[in-house]
Scaffold this motif. Structure first.
Motif, mmCIF file in Angstrom:
data_model
loop_
_atom_site.group_PDB
_atom_site.id
_atom_site.type_symbol
_atom_site.label_atom_id
_atom_site.label_comp_id
_atom_site.label_asym_id
_atom_site.label_seq_id
_atom_site.Cartn_x
_atom_site.Cartn_y
_atom_site.Cartn_z
ATOM 1 N N LYS A 126 0.835 -1.213 0.000
ATOM 2 C CA LYS A 126 0.000 0.000 0.000
ATOM 3 C C LYS A 126 0.867 1.260 0.000
ATOM 4 O O LYS A 126 0.497 2.273 -0.596
ATOM 5 C CB LYS A 126 -0.939 -0.001 1.200
ATOM 6 N N GLN A 127 2.028 1.202 0.643
ATOM 7 C CA GLN A 127 2.916 2.362 0.674
ATOM 8 C C GLN A 127 3.611 2.566 -0.669
ATOM 9 O O GLN A 127 3.912 3.693 -1.049
ATOM 10 C CB GLN A 127 3.948 2.204 1.785
ATOM 11 N N ASP A 128 3.862 1.480 -1.403
ATOM 12 C CA ASP A 128 4.563 1.586 -2.683
ATOM 13 C C ASP A 128 3.629 1.929 -3.842
ATOM 14 O O ASP A 128 4.065 2.461 -4.853
ATOM 15 C CB ASP A 128 5.303 0.281 -2.994
ATOM 16 N N MET A 129 2.363 1.633 -3.710
ATOM 17 C CA MET A 129 1.427 1.835 -4.817
ATOM 18 C C MET A 129 1.387 3.277 -5.318
ATOM 19 O O MET A 129 1.404 3.490 -6.538
ATOM 20 C CB MET A 129 0.039 1.365 -4.394
ATOM 21 N N PRO A 130 1.361 4.309 -4.467
ATOM 22 C CA PRO A 130 1.369 5.691 -4.990
ATOM 23 C C PRO A 130 2.598 5.992 -5.855
ATOM 24 O O PRO A 130 2.498 6.702 -6.856
ATOM 25 C CB PRO A 130 1.349 6.555 -3.728
ATOM 26 N N ARG A 131 3.752 5.446 -5.507
ATOM 27 C CA ARG A 131 4.954 5.648 -6.316
ATOM 28 C C ARG A 131 4.761 5.072 -7.712
ATOM 29 O O ARG A 131 5.096 5.692 -8.716
ATOM 30 C CB ARG A 131 6.171 4.993 -5.642
ATOM 31 N N ARG A 132 4.198 3.887 -7.785
ATOM 32 C CA ARG A 132 3.965 3.238 -9.078
ATOM 33 C C ARG A 132 3.016 4.071 -9.941
ATOM 34 O O ARG A 132 3.245 4.265 -11.133
ATOM 35 C CB ARG A 132 3.366 1.850 -8.868
ATOM 36 N N TYR A 184 -0.278 -5.079 -10.625
ATOM 37 C CA TYR A 184 0.841 -4.234 -10.241
ATOM 38 C C TYR A 184 0.366 -2.876 -9.719
ATOM 39 O O TYR A 184 0.960 -2.315 -8.814
ATOM 40 C CB TYR A 184 1.776 -4.043 -11.444
ATOM 41 N N PHE A 185 -0.739 -2.367 -10.279
ATOM 42 C CA PHE A 185 -1.236 -1.051 -9.882
ATOM 43 C C PHE A 185 -2.355 -1.076 -8.846
ATOM 44 O O PHE A 185 -2.712 -0.037 -8.313
ATOM 45 C CB PHE A 185 -1.707 -0.267 -11.110
ATOM 46 N N THR A 186 -2.935 -2.267 -8.561
ATOM 47 C CA THR A 186 -4.084 -2.314 -7.645
ATOM 48 C C THR A 186 -4.086 -3.503 -6.690
ATOM 49 O O THR A 186 -4.941 -3.572 -5.819
ATOM 50 C CB THR A 186 -5.410 -2.389 -8.426
#
Length: 108
Positions: free
Chosen positions: A10-16, A48-50
């Motif tokens: 969840k923390q990495d998803m905004p970066r992606r 990868y995005f969700t």
């Protein structure tokens, strides 16, 4: 643990999403539509995005150039409900009327 992996995801998803949106802006693209089909290796990009979980059928992910969260669209109300627990996005849509009405009841 599973909770730690989920938190990290969840923390990495905004970066992606921001990285994709930067490329979208650079190329003048307003939105990207990603399709996922159930089966080994067939829903990797939407996942990868969700963190999409897909047992059968298809699902779609829409990422807007200026929207901070992708939309996940399922035709299956059951899978949409499952992804409300598993996906890293809170924007999950389904045309399944029974599920949609149940979701609306939460706002009353």
């Amino acid at each position: 643990t599973i909770a730690q992996r989920r938190t990290a995801l969840k923390q990495d998803m905004p970066r992606r999403i921001k990285a994709l949106q930067a490329r979208m802006r650079a190329h003048g693209v307003g939105a990207v539509l990603l399709t996922g089909t159930a089966g080994p290796g067939l829903f990797g990009v939407p996942k990868y995005f969700t963190n999409l979980s897909l047992w059968y059928g298809r699902a779609y992910v829409v990422i807007g150039v200026d929207h901070p969260e992708p939309a996940l669209v399922h035709w299956s109300g059951f899978q949409a409900e499952w992804n409300r627990q598993e996906a890293t996005t809170g924007w999950i849509e389904t045309p399944d009327v029974a599920v949609a009405l149940g979701s609306l009841a939460a706002f009353k």
